[in-house]
Design a protein around this motif. Structure first.
Motif, PDB file in Angstrom:
ATOM      1  N   LYS A 173       0.883  -1.926 -10.036  1.00 12.12           N
ATOM      2  CA  LYS A 173      -0.383  -1.474  -9.466  1.00 12.12           C
ATOM      3  C   LYS A 173      -1.566  -2.281  -9.990  1.00 12.12           C
ATOM      4  N   ARG A 187       0.857  -1.192   0.000  1.00 11.37           N
ATOM      5  CA  ARG A 187       0.000   0.000   0.000  1.00 11.37           C
ATOM      6  C   ARG A 187       0.882   1.227   0.000  1.00 11.37           C
ATOM      7  N   ALA A 188       0.567   2.194  -0.849  1.00  9.72           N
ATOM      8  CA  ALA A 188       1.279   3.468  -0.889  1.00  9.72           C
ATOM      9  C   ALA A 188       0.253   4.581  -0.717  1.00  9.72           C
ATOM     10  N   GLU A 189       0.593   5.569   0.090  1.00 12.63           N
ATOM     11  CA  GLU A 189      -0.325   6.667   0.367  1.00 12.63           C
ATOM     12  C   GLU A 189       0.013   7.882  -0.492  1.00 12.63           C
ATOM     13  N   TRP A 192     -10.019   5.886  -3.006  1.00 13.72           N
ATOM     14  CA  TRP A 192     -10.219   7.310  -2.766  1.00 13.72           C
ATOM     15  C   TRP A 192     -11.163   7.459  -1.580  1.00 13.72           C
ATOM     16  N   TYR A 197      -6.696   1.187  -6.508  1.00 19.23           N
ATOM     17  CA  TYR A 197      -6.630   2.487  -5.844  1.00 19.23           C
ATOM     18  C   TYR A 197      -7.841   2.626  -4.927  1.00 19.23           C
ATOM     19  N   TYR A 233      -5.375   9.662  -2.263  1.00 19.90           N
ATOM     20  CA  TYR A 233      -5.743   8.269  -2.494  1.00 19.90           C
ATOM     21  C   TYR A 233      -4.638   7.349  -1.993  1.00 19.90           C
ATOM     22  N   SER A 234      -4.998   6.070  -1.869  1.00 21.81           N
ATOM     23  CA  SER A 234      -4.020   5.014  -1.600  1.00 21.81           C
ATOM     24  C   SER A 234      -3.951   4.157  -2.852  1.00 21.81           C
ATOM     25  N   SER A 235      -2.768   3.623  -3.130  1.00 21.12           N
ATOM     26  CA  SER A 235      -2.644   2.692  -4.253  1.00 21.12           C
ATOM     27  C   SER A 235      -2.160   1.352  -3.728  1.00 21.12           C
ATOM     28  N   PHE A 236      -2.477   0.308  -4.493  1.00 23.62           N
ATOM     29  CA  PHE A 236      -2.143  -1.053  -4.092  1.00 23.62           C
ATOM     30  C   PHE A 236      -1.437  -1.744  -5.239  1.00 23.62           C
TER      31      PHE A 236
END
Length: 118
Positions: free
Chosen positions: A33, A18-20, A38, A36, A24-27
């Protein structure tokens, strides 16, 4: 469907990072990827096949929205309030499956009940 349930679905998958971002966060899995989230709109973006993207949007445009297409895949925005847990689980698994390397695919069982396709 709540965001907590979405995160539990993600937790059942292997090697998800997980990246912030600021909004939004992405996975991703192994640096690629697949989703996402939101929080402001309580929506997720998920990688799908082009045919699945078109089918979802055509079937329920109030719940699913075309996000973009890239590399032979169609990304779809999902309104969490409009989906049930089992449907979201299948969509998240499919996004992960389309992205994960082969050695990881064997480590996670398909969430679809026996005899049904994802």
């Amino acid at each position: 469907m709540s965001s907590d349930e979405f995160f539990r679905v993600l937790g059942a998958l292997v090697d998800v990072q997980r990246a912030e971002g600021s909004r939004y966060s992405s996975f991703s899995v192994r640096g690629k990827k697949f989703g996402y989230f939101w929080p402001r709109t309580q929506t997720v973006g998920l990688k799908q096949t082009l045919s699945e993207q078109r089918a979802l949007v055509a079937e329920r445009p109030a719940v699913f929205e075309e996000q973009f297409s890239s590399g032979g895949f169609g990304w779809v925005v999902v309104c969490l309030a409009g989906v049930e847990l089992d449907e979201l689980s299948e969509l998240v698994f499919e996004a992960w499956r389309l992205t994960a390397p082969a050695e990881l695919l064997a480590t996670v069982p398909d969430p679809a009940p026996s005899g049904e396709e994802v």
